[in-house]
Every structure is written in C-alpha cells, then in structure tokens.
Design a protein around this motif. Structure first.
Motif, PDB file in Angstrom:
ATOM      1  N   THR A 145       0.808  -1.223   0.000  1.00 16.07           N
ATOM      2  CA  THR A 145       0.000   0.000   0.000  1.00 16.07           C
ATOM      3  C   THR A 145       0.843   1.275   0.000  1.00 16.07           C
ATOM      4  O   THR A 145       0.298   2.376   0.030  1.00 16.07           O
ATOM      5  CB  THR A 145      -0.940   0.021   1.223  1.00 16.07           C
ATOM      6  OG1 THR A 145      -0.161  -0.051   2.426  1.00 16.07           O
ATOM      7  CG2 THR A 145      -1.902  -1.153   1.180  1.00 16.07           C
ATOM      8  N   LEU A 146       2.171   1.149  -0.039  1.00 18.94           N
ATOM      9  CA  LEU A 146       3.031   2.331  -0.086  1.00 18.94           C
ATOM     10  C   LEU A 146       2.836   3.090  -1.405  1.00 18.94           C
ATOM     11  O   LEU A 146       2.660   2.471  -2.457  1.00 18.94           O
ATOM     12  CB  LEU A 146       4.496   1.928   0.023  1.00 18.94           C
ATOM     13  CG  LEU A 146       5.070   1.641   1.407  1.00 18.94           C
ATOM     14  CD1 LEU A 146       6.458   1.031   1.265  1.00 18.94           C
ATOM     15  CD2 LEU A 146       5.126   2.918   2.234  1.00 18.94           C
ATOM     16  N   PRO A 147       2.860   4.419  -1.366  1.00 22.62           N
ATOM     17  CA  PRO A 147       2.863   5.179  -2.618  1.00 22.62           C
ATOM     18  C   PRO A 147       4.039   4.748  -3.497  1.00 22.62           C
ATOM     19  O   PRO A 147       5.151   4.565  -3.010  1.00 22.62           O
ATOM     20  CB  PRO A 147       3.013   6.629  -2.146  1.00 22.62           C
ATOM     21  CG  PRO A 147       2.438   6.637  -0.763  1.00 22.62           C
ATOM     22  CD  PRO A 147       2.809   5.303  -0.177  1.00 22.62           C
ATOM     23  N   GLY A 148       3.777   4.578  -4.783  1.00 18.13           N
ATOM     24  CA  GLY A 148       4.801   4.108  -5.696  1.00 18.13           C
ATOM     25  C   GLY A 148       4.693   2.636  -6.004  1.00 18.13           C
ATOM     26  O   GLY A 148       5.372   2.140  -6.911  1.00 18.13           O
ATOM     27  N   THR A 150       2.248  -0.181  -7.432  1.00 19.44           N
ATOM     28  CA  THR A 150       1.031  -0.320  -8.239  1.00 19.44           C
ATOM     29  C   THR A 150       0.950  -1.742  -8.780  1.00 19.44           C
ATOM     30  O   THR A 150       1.843  -2.562  -8.570  1.00 19.44           O
ATOM     31  CB  THR A 150       1.038   0.645  -9.434  1.00 19.44           C
ATOM     32  OG1 THR A 150       2.108   0.276 -10.323  1.00 19.44           O
ATOM     33  CG2 THR A 150       1.226   2.089  -8.996  1.00 19.44           C
ATOM     34  N   GLN A 244       6.974   6.683   0.847  1.00 23.61           N
ATOM     35  CA  GLN A 244       7.131   6.354  -0.571  1.00 23.61           C
ATOM     36  C   GLN A 244       7.993   5.110  -0.650  1.00 23.61           C
ATOM     37  O   GLN A 244       8.907   4.929   0.155  1.00 23.61           O
ATOM     38  CB  GLN A 244       7.814   7.513  -1.314  1.00 23.61           C
ATOM     39  CG  GLN A 244       8.269   7.217  -2.725  1.00 23.61           C
ATOM     40  CD  GLN A 244       7.129   7.152  -3.730  1.00 23.61           C
ATOM     41  OE1 GLN A 244       6.081   7.756  -3.503  1.00 23.61           O
ATOM     42  NE2 GLN A 244       7.339   6.441  -4.832  1.00 23.61           N
ATOM     43  N   ARG A 263       9.939   2.769  -7.983  1.00 25.13           N
ATOM     44  CA  ARG A 263       8.596   2.252  -8.230  1.00 25.13           C
ATOM     45  C   ARG A 263       8.622   0.730  -8.236  1.00 25.13           C
ATOM     46  O   ARG A 263       9.615   0.119  -8.628  1.00 25.13           O
ATOM     47  CB  ARG A 263       8.026   2.738  -9.572  1.00 25.13           C
ATOM     48  CG  ARG A 263       7.666   4.207  -9.578  1.00 25.13           C
ATOM     49  CD  ARG A 263       6.882   4.597 -10.839  1.00 25.13           C
ATOM     50  NE  ARG A 263       6.593   6.018 -10.803  1.00 25.13           N
ATOM     51  CZ  ARG A 263       5.553   6.546 -10.185  1.00 25.13           C
ATOM     52  NH1 ARG A 263       4.682   5.750  -9.563  1.00 25.13           N
ATOM     53  NH2 ARG A 263       5.359   7.840 -10.195  1.00 25.13           N
ATOM     54  N   ARG A 378      -7.584  -2.226   1.819  1.00 28.32           N
ATOM     55  CA  ARG A 378      -6.903  -0.969   2.121  1.00 28.32           C
ATOM     56  C   ARG A 378      -7.863   0.201   2.195  1.00 28.32           C
ATOM     57  O   ARG A 378      -7.518   1.245   2.749  1.00 28.32           O
ATOM     58  CB  ARG A 378      -5.804  -0.706   1.098  1.00 28.32           C
ATOM     59  CG  ARG A 378      -6.227  -0.700  -0.356  1.00 28.32           C
ATOM     60  CD  ARG A 378      -5.013  -0.597  -1.245  1.00 28.32           C
ATOM     61  NE  ARG A 378      -5.356  -0.581  -2.655  1.00 28.32           N
ATOM     62  CZ  ARG A 378      -4.463  -0.604  -3.644  1.00 28.32           C
ATOM     63  NH1 ARG A 378      -3.183  -0.627  -3.351  1.00 28.32           N
ATOM     64  NH2 ARG A 378      -4.839  -0.596  -4.893  1.00 28.32           N
TER      65      ARG A 378
END
Length: 451
Positions: A145-148, A150, A244, A263, A378
């Motif tokens: 669930t961390l930003p970056g 996907t 991030q 990413r 989430r």
C-alpha cells in the motif's frame, strides 16, 4: 432488478453539503443493440452488429476507446489493428459511442441508469452485449500500500496516460506474459527496469515457450519483448519506504535480494469483470482459477437477449476477444451463419489462452506472503490477521467493514477469494460512484432517439 432509488427520483431538490442540488431530467436513449465496453471485444461486436443495419450504442467508462489493452493516451503506441478498427467503427453512421459513461444501476428490465459527462441517462436496449473486460489481480504483501507501488498493468496504464518515469528505477513483478509488455513500455518511457521478477519456474516458462511456434505471431512478439532483466522463480516479498517506496525485498530462487528502487509494479494476472452480468441474472462459472460469464457457442449468456464477449468470459487475450466480439455482434442480429470464420479464430486463440493460463497458474505459496498486519482491504484498513478469523465474506463484512470502501470489494474481494477461498461479493447498487444529481434525476426522463 429494479433501481432502489425511487425516493431519490421523487425529489426535485437534494441537499448535499448545505447546497441545493437541482437535478435535470434524465435523458432516455434507445437502441437496438447496446454494447457495454469499447475495448477490442466491444468494438468488434459493435461493427458486426451494425453490419446488419441495427442501431448500435456503445458505452465505455474511459475517455478514449480501446479498453485496457488498447488504452489511448499521450504516450500510447496503438497497433495498426486498433486504429483500423476504431476508424471503421467511427465511419459507420448507425453506431454511436459514448465515452466516460458508466453504468450506475438497473432501472427496470432492459433499462440501465448511466452517468455521462452530460448528466444522467436512461438507456433502453433490445439486445445487450457485455464486453466489460477484466481488472488486474492484486495480491497483498507487506508494503503493497506504499505510494509508488502499483499493479503491473496499472503502471503500464499510468505511463500511457502520461506518468513521467524517465530515469526512475522500477521493479516489475508477478506472473504472466504481461510483465514483458509492461517492462517494454517502461523502458520506452525512459525508466530503468532493474528486474522483471516472474513467480513461476524456468521449467514452466520453458513449457510455455516451447509451444509458441503454434502461434507464430506470439512467438515473434515474445522475441521482440525479451528482457535481460527477466528472472524466473522470483517473487517480491515486501516493499519498504518512508512515505514512498524506496526498496524491495525479492526472493530469487534460494537467495534473498534487496533492491533500492523508485517504483514497484506487481500483478498476478487478470480477473473478469462480472458484476454487471451477475446483477442482470447471467450465470457465472469458474474458468480456470477465476469466475467468468458463462456463454454458449454464439456468445449468448443464460439470460435471453444478453450476450458477452472478451475477457469478461475468461482471460484469453486481444485476438480471442476480437473473434468473440464479432460472433456476439452477429448473433445479436440473428446472423450466426456469418460467424464461422470467427469461430475458427476463437478456437485457435482459445487454445493459446488455455496454454498460457496453465503455464502461469498461481500457486499456493502466494498465500504465505501477507503477514498478520498486512492490509487486505486498504479502503477500510482491514488486516490479514483480522480476516483470518472469519469463514466467509458475509461473516467478515459486518464487523470489519471489509469491502465497503471506494473499490466496493473489487480489490480485496479478489484477494480474499484467492487467500481464503471466499466467494467474491456480489455487486451492490450503485455499481459505481455517481453524482447526487444522477441519483436524483426525475423518474420520467426526456425521450430522445439513438442519435
């Protein structure tokens, strides 16, 4: 199924945040054939149905046609087949395509409530072709669930839409041939692909490759997309970072590797979108390890007057979707005798799909990735440890609120089906987020023709 907003329709003024909302009357559009989805299957179905003179209306919730596989955007590089089909559809005067139009609910038999940029629409159809496609299967792991972080297909869609990734260090992981395409898209956009981590073993990938000469175009495609960063028997175990993603831990065979990155894109194949079909009463049946719309030889569902084509009937790729769409479009206008060439194509590409799905089938070891504190839902912050105490989706939903967030169980429901064997949740109304004005539109809509 009748719409549950009769009370809303009776109100001309709704209050939202202290501001009065004055809904405009919904406009009614009528058509002989309604196609939902403007991907390869939907476009080919519309073209085939229009060939017999039927008035065809195509709805798609994206701003551009093409679906996920032919997704348009500033950096999209569409194949010639995509642009040719799009132009052919656009040239037919008896086809109307509505983009950015999403199905919100079912008003009555053969009438859908749709939200478009112009406002609420009541769509009345005589024959319906569902080409609702598929979504990416995301399986939870620590840090997902961390930003970056996907999905693999999600990253590809973002890059096609204009996401800048030049110079960024990217790790792509999961399972299936899609990983090659995502890596190629990322590299073309200037990213540094550090690793393409394929979950299955070299033996299974080799088994897949050995039969590719049976489908020469796929062999050529595989050779063009081969990547030196590709590694088999490799799995992202966790992602780390402060606000991030900054690194990932990867299991590569018997060793563990730590990679710093910007990413991470992880996807474990696709899952058919069947919620609208379920709401319409169509039978759903297991296809491999996923549930799909059950269709017969003419792409007809169990409900009279409703057909389905493409990934919503089982994951099979673009070529099969095109063939299925043509068969469904011809069947919708009673011209099944013209479908024989497409039936041969469907069988040919169905064989490829079955081979790929067998070679890249998920294994039970993926169920060990989430830890007790790893979020599964989430939207509502529900952890794996919490959900393990329940035996079904319904039992877990009430106390934990799992699946009651913005995605309406599409992400966590798919994960829970794989992790716990729970039956996926049925769609609830509204099927998509909608403006209050859409839900409050008058029950007696303005009438309009198909154009």
């Amino acid at each position: 199924m009748a719409c549950r907003w009769s009370a809303c329709h009776e109100r001309r003024i709704q209050q939202h945040g202290g501001v009065a909302v004055n809904p405009l009357p919904a406009q009614t559009l009528s058509c002989e054939v309604l196609v939902i989805g403007a991907g390869p299957a939907g476009l080919s179905a519309a073209k085939a149905a229009a060939s017999g003179g039927a008035q065809v209306l195509v709805l798609d919730d994206n701003p551009l046609s093409g679906g996920q596989i032919w997704r348009g955007g500033p950096f999209a590089d569409l194949p010639a087949a995509a642009t040719a089909l799009q132009r052919a559809v656009a040239a037919l005067p008896n086809i109307r395509v509505l983009q950015s139009a999403k199905v919100v609910g079912i008003l009555e038999a053969k009438t859908l409530l749709v939200e478009a940029d112009s406002g609420a629409l009541h769509i009345r159809w005589q024959t319906l072709i569902l080409c609702t496609g598929a979504r990416e299967r995301l399986l939870p792991f620590p840090g997902w669930t961390l930003p970056g972080v996907t999905g693999a297909g999600g990253l590809q869609a973002l890059i096609k839409g204009g996401l800048p990734v030049r110079g960024q260090r990217i790790v792509i992981a999961g399972s299936g041939p899609l990983l090659f395409a995502v890596a190629a898209t990322a590299r073309k956009a200037g990213a540094r692909v550090l690793l393409v981590a394929e979950r299955v073993s070299l033996a299974r990938v080799s088994s897949f490759a050995r039969k590719l000469p049976l489908w020469p175009s796929k062999l050529v495609q595989a050779l063009q997309l081969r990547d030196t960063a590709y590694r088999t028997s490799s799995t992202v175990l966790s992602a780390q970072g402060q606000g991030q993603v900054q690194s990932v831990t990867v299991q590569q065979g018997s060793r563990t590797v730590h990679l710093e990155c910007d990413r991470v894109a992880v996807g474990y194949g696709l899952v058919p979108n069947v919620s609208l079909a379920q709401a319409l009463g169509c039978s759903i049946a297991p296809t491999g390890d996923v549930d799909a719309i059950h269709v017969d030889a003419h792409q007809a569902t169990s409900m009279p007057g409703i057909f389905a084509a493409g990934e919503c009937t089982g994951i099979g790729g673009c070529e099969r979707a095109l063939a299925q769409g043509s068969i469904a479009g011809l069947a919708a206008i009673g011209q099944t005798h013209k479908a024989r060439p497409f039936e041969k194509d469907r069988a040919y590409w169905s064989a490829f799909a079955a081979h790929a799905n067998t070679c890249f089938a998920l294994d039970e070891g993926l169920k060990k990735l989430p830890q007790a504190d790893t979020l599964v839902c989430r939207c509502e912050d529900v952890s794996h440890g919490t959900l393990q105490h329940y035996s079904s989706w319904t039992e877990a939903k009430i106390p934990s609120r799992c699946g009651m967030g913005a995605c309406q169980g599409k992400v966590c429901g798919t994960a829970a089906q794989f992790l716990y064997g729970w039956q996926s949740p049925e769609a609830r109304l509204p099927f998509a987020t909608a403006r209050i004005a859409t839900l409050a539109a008058e029950a007696d809509p303005l009438s309009a023709g198909p154009d």
